[in-house]
Design a protein around this motif. Structure first.
Motif, short mmCIF file in Angstrom:
data_model
loop_
_atom_site.label_atom_id
_atom_site.label_comp_id
_atom_site.label_asym_id
_atom_site.label_seq_id
_atom_site.Cartn_x
_atom_site.Cartn_y
_atom_site.Cartn_z
N ARG A 1 31.97 42.43 36.34
CA ARG A 1 31.23 43.37 37.19
C ARG A 1 30.53 44.40 36.32
O ARG A 1 30.66 44.37 35.09
CB ARG A 1 32.17 44.07 38.18
CG ARG A 1 33.25 44.92 37.53
CD ARG A 1 34.07 45.65 38.59
NE ARG A 1 35.16 46.43 38.05
CZ ARG A 1 35.06 47.67 37.54
NH1 ARG A 1 33.87 48.27 37.51
NH2 ARG A 1 36.13 48.31 37.09
N GLU A 2 29.81 45.30 36.95
CA GLU A 2 29.19 46.40 36.24
C GLU A 2 30.25 47.46 35.92
O GLU A 2 31.06 47.82 36.78
CB GLU A 2 28.09 47.05 37.09
CG GLU A 2 26.90 46.13 37.34
CD GLU A 2 26.01 45.98 36.11
OE1 GLU A 2 26.04 46.88 35.24
OE2 GLU A 2 25.30 44.97 36.02
N LYS B 1 27.12 45.24 32.33
CA LYS B 1 27.95 44.22 32.95
C LYS B 1 28.85 43.59 31.90
O LYS B 1 28.38 43.14 30.85
CB LYS B 1 27.10 43.14 33.61
CG LYS B 1 27.95 42.10 34.36
CD LYS B 1 27.12 41.15 35.20
CE LYS B 1 28.02 40.20 35.99
NZ LYS B 1 27.23 39.28 36.85
#
Length: 341
Positions: free
Chosen positions: A270-271, A314
Motif C-alpha cells: 500500500r501507500e 508505495k
C-alpha cells in the motif's frame, strides 16, 4: 619542480537558505549538503573518449578510497543515465569534479567529473584520487580558512596564468587564493599531506616560513588525516539493522553528521509515509533491495525549512527497504524521531 596542471573545481551549488538562519545552523547545512547518505552505492560511468589505461587508473582510485573501510560503495555501470558520477576525458578542459551531492543537480547527459591529462603518471594517479575526493565531498585543502597560508598573490597569479595551466585570474582566485567560507569546512585545521592539497613550488607562499623556501609538496596519496576524516563522514556500516514497526516512533540520538539506519519489511502492499519528527534538519533517504543490492527509491531534505522530512511511496509486502536519516543540525537535543505508517 616541474610545472603541474591543477584541478579547476566548478563553483559549489549552494543551498538557498533563509537570510535570518543562525550561522551555526547554516554551517551544518552547507557542510552536510555535500555529504552522501552513508551506505549509498555511487554508480559511475565513463563517457566516450577515455583510453583503457586511463579508465583503469580511475577504477583503482575508487578502490583505494573503498579500501579505507568507508560505508559508501562504488559500482561501474555502462549507461550514464544510471550513474550519479559521469566521467569524461575531454582534453583541453582540465581535470575537475563537482563536490559531493552537488552532482545530483547536474543534467544526466553532462559530466560530473573530467580528466584532461594523462592519468598513468604519478601526478595523473594523484589527480584521480583527488577528483574522487571531491565527489565524496572534500574541498581543496589549501583553501581551508584555518590553514594560515599567506600567499604572494601576484606570484600565484603569474605562476598559474602561464603554461601549462594558462588560468585567468578569476579561476586562480576561485581555486587557490579564495579562502573557503567557514561554513564549507569541517575537519582538521590544515593537512599539507592531503590528497586534496595542491603541490606548489617555492616562492608562492609567504607564511608559514617553511613552505616559502621549500614549497608545498604533498605525496599525492590519501593521507592519514584524509582517512580519519572520511571515516568520520562515512563510517563502516553495521552488519544487521534494526527493523521499524509501523506506527511506532523510534527516538533518534544523533549529533550533526551522524546517521540512523533501519530496515522496513512491510506486511501489506500500500501507500506508506515515512517521516522524521522534531527540532532538527535532516535528510531522509529510502532504498529498495533488488537482487541483493540497495537501489535509491526516494528521498527528502528538510534542511533550512520549517518542516520535517517526509517520503510518501508505495511499498510492497515482503520486500526489504532500508531507510537512512542523516542529521545536519538539531536545536533541541534528543527531540527527533523517525516513523513509518
Amino acid at each position: 619542480m616541474e610545472k603541474l596542471r591543477y584541478c579547476a573545481a566548478p563553483p559549489r551549488i549552494m543551498p538557498m537558505l533563509p537570510a535570518d538562519i543562525p550561522a551555526e545552523r547554516r554551517r551544518a547545512i552547507v557542510v552536510g549538503r555535500a555529504m552522501w547518505a552513508n551506505g549509498t552505492k555511487l554508480r559511475y560511468a565513463f563517457l566516450d573518449g577515455g583510453r583503457d589505461e586511463q579508465k583503469a587508473v580511475v577504477r583503482e582510485s575508487f578502490a583505494e578510497w573503498k579500501e579505507i573501510g568507508i560505508g559508501l560503495d562504488f559500482a561501474e555501470v555502462s549507461s550514464p543515465a544510471e550513474a550519479e558520477v559521469r566521467i569524461g576525458f575531454e582534453q583541453g578542459d582540465g581535470s575537475w569534479s563537482y563536490l559531493g551531492r552537488d552532482v545530483l543537480q547536474i543534467g544526466q547527459s553532462e559530466r560530473t567529473m573530467n580528466f584532461g591529462w594523462d592519468l598513468t603518471t604519478p601526478h595523473g594517479r594523484a589527480t584521480a584520487r583527488h577528483e574522487i575526493g571531491h565527489t565524496l565531498g572534500m574541498p581543496h585543502e589549501h583553501q581551508n580558512p584555518n590553514a594560515g597560508i599567506v600567499w604572494d598573490e601576484e606570484a600565484v597569479y603569474t605562476f598559474l596564468g602561464g603554461p601549462p595551466n594558462n588560468w585567468p585570474r578569476e579561476k586562480t582566485f576561485h581555486n587557490v587564493l579564495r579562502k573557503l567560507d567557514p561554513a564549507e569546512v569541517k575537519g582538521s585545521d590544515w593537512d599539507p599531506e592531503s590528497v586534496m592539497e595542491y603541490a606548489f613550488p617555492s616562492g608562492l607562499v609567504i607564511t608559514p616560513e617553511e613552505y616559502k623556501k621549500n614549497g608545498i609538496r604533498p605525496p599525492g596519496t590519501i593521507s592519514k588525516i584524509d582517512m580519519e576524516q572520511v571515516l568520520i563522514w562515512y563510517p563502516g556500516l553495521e552488519a544487521q539493522l534494526p527493523r521499524l514497526t509501523p506506527f511506532q516512533s523510534t527516538p533518534l540520538s544523533l549529533r550533526p553528521s551522524e546517521q540512523f539506519n533501519a530496515e522496513i519489511v512491510p506486511d501489506a502492499s500500500r501507500e506508506y509515509s515515512i517521516g522524521t519528527f522534531g527540532s532538527a534538519d535532516m535528510v531522509l533517504v529510502l532504498f529498495e533491495e533488488d537482487k541483493g543490492e540497495l537501489r535509491f527509491l526516494a528521498g527528502d531534505d528538510d534542511s533550512g525549512q520549517a518542516r520535517n522530512a517526509l517520503i510518501k511511496v508505495k511499498l510492497f509486502e515482503g520486500r526489504r527497504y532500508v531507510v537512512r536519516a542523516r542529521m545536519y543540525y538539531s536545536w533541541a537535543s534528543g527531540s527527533s524521531a523517525v516513523m513509518y505508517w
